[in-house]
Design an enzyme around this catalytic site. Structure first.
Site, PDB file in Angstrom:
ATOM      1  N   THR A   1       0.230  -8.380  -4.941  1.00 58.31           N
ATOM      2  CA  THR A   1      -1.120  -8.087  -4.425  1.00 58.31           C
ATOM      3  C   THR A   1      -1.750  -9.289  -3.711  1.00 58.31           C
ATOM      4  OG1 THR A   1      -1.408  -6.519  -6.250  1.00 58.31           O
ATOM      5  CG2 THR A   1      -3.384  -7.131  -5.089  1.00 58.31           C
TER       6      THR A   1
ATOM      7  N   THR B   1      -2.148  -4.143  -1.838  1.00 61.68           N
ATOM      8  CA  THR B   1      -0.948  -4.354  -2.664  1.00 61.68           C
ATOM      9  C   THR B   1       0.231  -3.492  -2.248  1.00 61.68           C
ATOM     10  OG1 THR B   1      -0.216  -4.461  -4.976  1.00 61.68           O
ATOM     11  CG2 THR B   1      -1.595  -2.594  -4.384  1.00 61.68           C
TER      12      THR B   1
ATOM     13  N   GLU C   1       2.285  -3.446  -4.995  1.00 62.04           N
ATOM     14  CA  GLU C   1       2.520  -3.409  -6.445  1.00 62.04           C
ATOM     15  C   GLU C   1       3.397  -4.562  -6.903  1.00 62.04           C
ATOM     16  OE1 GLU C   1       1.762  -3.047  -9.925  1.00 62.04           O
ATOM     17  OE2 GLU C   1       3.901  -2.655  -9.933  1.00 62.04           O
TER      18      GLU C   1
ATOM     19  N   GLU D   1       4.106   1.695  -5.940  1.00 63.59           N
ATOM     20  CA  GLU D   1       2.815   1.913  -6.628  1.00 63.59           C
ATOM     21  C   GLU D   1       2.874   2.989  -7.701  1.00 63.59           C
ATOM     22  OE1 GLU D   1       0.012  -0.489  -6.718  1.00 63.59           O
ATOM     23  OE2 GLU D   1       0.728  -0.322  -4.664  1.00 63.59           O
TER      24      GLU D   1
ATOM     25  N   ASP E   1       2.523   2.454 -11.376  1.00 62.20           N
ATOM     26  CA  ASP E   1       1.207   2.231 -12.013  1.00 62.20           C
ATOM     27  C   ASP E   1       0.748   3.466 -12.796  1.00 62.20           C
ATOM     28  OD1 ASP E   1       0.979  -0.365 -11.170  1.00 62.20           O
ATOM     29  OD2 ASP E   1      -0.660  -0.030  -9.769  1.00 62.20           O
TER      30      ASP E   1
ATOM     31  N   SER F   1      -5.424   1.907 -10.893  1.00 62.24           N
ATOM     32  CA  SER F   1      -5.280   0.515 -10.468  1.00 62.24           C
ATOM     33  C   SER F   1      -6.214  -0.363 -11.295  1.00 62.24           C
ATOM     34  CB  SER F   1      -5.668   0.434  -8.984  1.00 62.24           C
ATOM     35  OG  SER F   1      -5.775  -0.903  -8.566  1.00 62.24           O
ATOM     36  N   SER F   2      -6.024  -1.680 -11.151  1.00 64.07           N
ATOM     37  CA  SER F   2      -6.972  -2.636 -11.740  1.00 64.07           C
ATOM     38  C   SER F   2      -7.643  -3.455 -10.655  1.00 64.07           C
ATOM     39  CB  SER F   2      -6.237  -3.604 -12.655  1.00 64.07           C
ATOM     40  OG  SER F   2      -5.639  -2.907 -13.680  1.00 64.07           O
TER      41      SER F   2
ATOM     42  N   GLY G   1      -3.104  -9.860  -9.342  1.00 65.52           N
ATOM     43  CA  GLY G   1      -2.749 -10.200 -10.728  1.00 65.52           C
ATOM     44  C   GLY G   1      -2.597  -9.027 -11.670  1.00 65.52           C
ATOM     45  N   GLY G   2      -2.303  -7.802 -11.151  1.00 65.05           N
ATOM     46  CA  GLY G   2      -2.112  -6.665 -12.046  1.00 65.05           C
ATOM     47  C   GLY G   2      -3.364  -6.431 -12.879  1.00 65.05           C
TER      48      GLY G   2
HETATM   49  N1  GLY Z   1      -0.642  -2.449  -8.541  1.00 67.69           N
HETATM   50  C1  GLY Z   1      -1.663  -3.272  -9.051  1.00 67.69           C
HETATM   51  C2  GLY Z   1      -2.957  -2.566  -9.182  1.00 67.69           C
HETATM   52  O1  GLY Z   1      -3.187  -1.624  -8.466  1.00 67.69           O
HETATM   53  O2  GLY Z   1      -3.789  -2.905  -9.971  1.00 67.69           O
END
Ligand code: GLY
Length: 509
Positions: A326, A344, A346, A363, A366, A390-391, A415-416
């Site tokens: 990301t 992103t 992912e 993606e 996720d 997502s985050s 950073g996920g």
């Molecule tokens: N793939 C990371 C997010 O969408 O949070």
């Protein structure tokens, strides 16, 4: 448009034409804030069994990631195109020129890209186009190499000529579908997914924090709701009075995060498919959640809460491990318009499939691999046309002055699911503790996502490990690779800041 298309070239492992993104846009003239959802969608042919090896066993994470199965319909190009149509000033084709020229001329491979390629060689080898680009003659590209991407230049030239919609019904969409369906882990994308794809303008999610209004991206991102919950709970804990450099303070912050992550797992997913409780950010609810925190004591009974509108009969927490790839950037123009965009593909290098000079996302991992747990359906399970949770948390903060609001800060990070903590912690440091933005970004990370207490290694925070162990937290010392970027609007002008852990910079003129 320029920033994203250049990033897709020079930081191809993180974001690009083959991925998805969320954007917050503040229009200074209208004093209005909009948020745009360019998240990938699950193929219309997919089912909730997508990542199950059999009825009861989920696939191993990397078996699911690498190959066509994990690829969702990319949204980034449509997002750029739609936003440009609505808000753009310069001609679209001019905006693509810098990336086209750089792709033809070549760019210098950065240390981070070189290290990522070296680390991931075995997976990058699996697709011949990916291998040809990143491992020419079987050897990984190296730091300092001049890397050209003429195929990417051709793709961008087509988009410059025909516009962003071309991506969705042309040789580009055909090449993506062909690659996905012919991959060893055959995916389910079809032209029908590209025909159906829409960028969705959604209401930004805003929550108060002291005399600020913190605005971000709502579901399908869990970003703004989880950040808002952490901040709201911490305001009830009087975080502004706590010592910013004490392990005890960060234990309280970790407990707030554990509570927010418990709700996130239970309740947040694509709002076009599930009903999200309205009360997740209500003050009365956050006050009650705050009362579950006892300083210097680990709460061993944390679970999701019961905000207004919660229904328990259909929903269940899943397990959706977002990864650390990301990109995030913030841009402010001379009129004071602001873009805060997180983008992103992912995982680092996404699905490892390369088409037309760019990588395709993974993606769909996720989503929760398990569609149900304990006889109840998981909110974030795969469904045709659904967007994975997502985050990502592109954020713009407004200072409340009487009845008016003015932008004070814009930021975000890759950073996920740690994005939530990176953003929330930076907001606590800058807004509650009045630290400079760069100092906030430079500070060590202590993170608890309703699991282990993660402590950033090679920082002073490692000295706090015993403190947390004695409170019965399981701790781990590790690299915690945020990539925060932001702009703070101070009395004397704008201050840009970029995370030293990655390769970003701040520039102004
Ligand atoms: N793939 C990371 C997010 O969408 O949070």
């Amino acid at each position: 448009v320029t920033a994203q298309t250049v990033l897709g070239l020079v930081e191809p492992q993180s974001s690009g034409l083959g991925g998805g993104a969320f954007t917050l846009f503040y229009d200074a003239n209208k004093q209005s804030l909009k948020s745009y959802d360019g998240r990938e969608t699950a193929p219309l042919l997919s089912s909730e069994q997508l990542f199950m090896s059999d009825e009861t066993t989920p696939m191993q994470f990397f078996d699911a990631v690498v190959g066509g199965k994990s690829v969702g319909t990319p949204g980034t190009v449509k997002l750029l195109w739609e936003m440009h149509k609505e808000h753009g000033v310069l001609p679209w084709k001019e905006l693509l020129k810098p990336a086209i020229e750089l792709a033809k001329k070549g760019f210098e491979v950065s240390p981070r890209l070189a290290a990522s390629v070296a680390r991931d060689q075995n997976r990058l080898k699996l697709d011949e186009d990916t291998a040809a680009y990143f491992l020419p003659k079987g050897r990984p590209i190296k730091e300092g190499d001049n890397l050209k991407n003429p195929i990417y230049a051709q793709t961008l030239t087509q988009l410059a000529k025909h516009g962003g919609d071309y991506f969705y019904n042309s040789d580009i969409s055909k090449a993506i579908v062909d690659k996905v369906v012919s991959s060893s882990k055959k995916g389910l994308l079809s032209q029908a997914d590209f025909n159906a794809y829409k960028v969705i303008e959604r209401d930004p999610v805003c929550s108060p924090f002291y005399n600020y209004n913190v605005c971000g991206m709502g579901p399908p991102s869990s970003g703004a709701i989880a950040v808002g919950q952490i901040l709201g709970i911490l305001e009830h804990q009087g975080v502004h009075t706590l010592d910013s450099e004490s392990p005890a303070t960060w234990q309280v912050i970790a407990e707030a995060s554990r509570l927010a992550f418990a709700d996130r797992e239970q309740y947040l997913a694509d709002p076009d498919f599930i009903s999200i409780p309205k009360g997740l950010l209500e003050d009365i609810y956050l006050k009650s959640r705050s009362q579950e925190i006892t300083p210097s004591k680990m709460n061993t009974h944390i679970s999701f809460g019961f905000p207004k509108g919660s229904k328990l009969n259909t929903q269940q927490a899943g397990n959706s491990p977002e990864q650390e790839s990301t990109s995030h950037f913030v841009i402010v123009d001379k009129e004071g318009n602001i873009i805060s965009m997180t983008s992103t593909i992912e995982n680092s290098f996404g699905s490892r499939l390369m088409v037309k000079g760019f990588l395709l996302n993974n993606e769909l991992t996720d989503f929760s691999f398990l569609p149900e747990k304990g006889g109840k359906l998981v909110s974030n399970r795969v469904e045709p046309g659904k967007r994975p949770r997502s985050s990502m948390a592109p954020t713009i903060v407004f200072e409340t002055i009487g009845s008016a609001e003015k932008p004070i800060l814009a930021l975000g990070s890759p950073g996920g699911s740690r994005i939530i903590n990176f953003v929330a912690h930076s907001l606590v440091r800058t807004l509650a503790w009045k630290q400079e933005l760069q100092a906030a970004f430079d500070s060590p990370h202590i993170i608890n996502r309703f699991g282990r207490m993660e402590i950033e290694q090679n920082t002073d925070a490692v000295n706090w490990q015993n403190f947390y162990e004695e409170l019965s937290y399981t701790t781990v010392l590790q690299d915690i690779n945020s990539g925060l970027h932001g702009v703070y609007f101070s009395e004397i002008g704008m201050q840009g800041a970029a995370d030293k852990r990655r390769e970003g910079i701040s520039l102004g003129k």
